[in-house]
Design an enzyme around this catalytic site. Structure first.
Site, mmCIF file in Angstrom:
data_model
loop_
_atom_site.group_PDB
_atom_site.id
_atom_site.type_symbol
_atom_site.label_atom_id
_atom_site.label_comp_id
_atom_site.label_asym_id
_atom_site.label_seq_id
_atom_site.Cartn_x
_atom_site.Cartn_y
_atom_site.Cartn_z
ATOM 1 N N CYS A 179 -18.882 7.322 36.775
ATOM 2 C CA CYS A 179 -18.321 8.197 37.797
ATOM 3 C C CYS A 179 -17.079 7.582 38.437
ATOM 4 O O CYS A 179 -16.315 8.265 39.093
ATOM 5 C CB CYS A 179 -19.356 8.581 38.830
ATOM 6 S SG CYS A 179 -20.230 7.211 39.522
ATOM 7 N N CYS A 194 -21.467 28.571 22.883
ATOM 8 C CA CYS A 194 -21.831 28.168 24.246
ATOM 9 C C CYS A 194 -23.334 28.369 24.375
ATOM 10 O O CYS A 194 -24.035 28.484 23.373
ATOM 11 C CB CYS A 194 -21.052 28.975 25.283
ATOM 12 S SG CYS A 194 -21.457 30.727 25.254
#
Ligand SMILES: [Zn+2]
Length: 364
Positions: free
Chosen positions: A170, A318
């Protein structure tokens, strides 16, 4: 509280939890475990508190910048509950010390942010026979799962047999602090459920997306993979001995049927498969050979994703087959002049894939 009672509270008092990582996930997890009255908490971390951590690492504060995160977190949770025992381990976790540090606790919480430690913690949890509550968060997305629970709960390696070649943390991609708060709290909640006997011993992955209309989704993960190198029947052989070299295994030739001859390849049309789901969901499961281009990236700059060679067919997939239509439309718009390219979206998306093609592909 009904369904919890005095016995639940006493179970918490007698329990021990080790939290690996006192950062964005570890801080909220520790806060709720301490407040709930878990009798013994261990904290492993070798970093110091930095000002840039404070938007998400909520046990630390401006006064503890520069202090080891273990010490800063211990101070904060002692302030919440002075009766609990707090052990701090301020050193990097490695394959040499992991079993030693983790063996004295009932539950392991993975609150780290890198792939090698995830594999290390999973393998160690399998070797020690302890549940592992694993959290991850990036940008607006997070996920949480309990591994190695019950007699047939799967491990991290069952789900992701091969470590990735590179990992993002992160620090590189950024994260909204409240997202780590959501996932860290879920980890504390799962630990409390396990300690008090309220957990159903099923391995489900909870996937969180802060911007989605339904922010939480649950993916049923099933049982352990009998061929898993860590927890499967074969894997048990090495639990007591040295672990195999995973990188070498990844480079080695596959078994029968895992390779394809050049002649067979020639019969398949050249194609690219683009998966337009968010990175977190792609990381959980994806089709072999597919590449991940999240929808917003593709829409922002579609020309980057058209193959140079007109003969290469493009298939877009997707979750359910809606986003892929938008992506296919964006690519076709670019391509108005020449209609010889093949650009298609997969009807029904990965949900249809698992229903009609591969029943083992996770449904969510
Ligand atoms: Zn496994």
């Amino acid at each position: 509280m009904e369904g919890f009672g005095l016995s639940g509270q006493l179970n918490l008092q007698q329990a021990s939890v080790i939290v690996v990582g006192a950062g964005g996930l570890g801080c909220p997890a520790l806060q709720y475990l301490a407040a709930a009255g878990v009798g013994r908490l261990g904290i492993i971390d070798h970093d110091v508190v930095e000002t840039s951590n404070l938007q998400r690492q909520i046990l630390h504060n401006e006064q503890t910048v520069g202090m080891y995160k273990t010490e800063s977190a211990a101070l904060a949770i002692k302030r919440i509950n002075s009766r609990i025992q707090v052990d701090i381990i301020t050193e990097p976790l490695s394959s040499l010390n992991a079993a030693n540090h983790l063996q004295n606790y009932d539950i392991i919480l993975d609150c780290t942010d890198n792939a090698p430690t995830r594999y290390l913690l999973s393998d160690t949890a399998v070797a020690l026979g302890k549940p592992l509550v694993s959290g991850a968060a990036q940008r607006f997305y997070g996920q949480m799962c309990v591994y190695n629970i019950g007699s047939d709960g799967l491990c991290y390696r069952c789900l992701f047999p091969k470590p990735p070649t590179q990992s993002e943390t992160c620090e590189e991609t950024g994260i909204l602090g409240a997202v780590t708060g959501v996932i860290g709290n879920l980890q504390a909640l799962e630990a409390i459920k396990i300690i008090t006997g309220l957990h159903d011993n099923e391995s489900n992955m909870i996937v969180f997306s802060a911007l989605a209309p339904t922010p939480f989704r649950t993916i049923k993960l099933g049982k352990k993979d009998p061929t898993c190198a860590a927890c499967g029947k074969e894997g048990e052989k090495w639990c007591g001995g040295p672990a195999p070299d995973w990188e070498q295994q990844g480079l080695a030739d596959g078994g029968p049927g895992s390779r394809i001859s050049a002649r067979e390849v020639g019969r398949i049309q050249p194609m690219q498969v683009i998966d337009v789901r968010p990175r977190t969901e792609f990381g959980i499961c994806h089709l072999p050979q597919s590449r991940n281009v999240p929808l917003e990236d593709l829409i922002t700059n579609p020309s980057a994703y058209l193959p140079e060679d007109n003969n290469v067919e493009t298939y877009i997939v997707c979750r359910l087959g809606n986003d892929s239509q938008m992506a296919a439309k964006a690519l076709k718009e670019l391509n108005k002049d020449s209609d010889n390219r093949v650009i298609k979206d997969v009807i029904g998306g990965l949900r249809a894939w698992s229903r009609h093609v591969d029943a083992n592909f996770p449904v969510y």
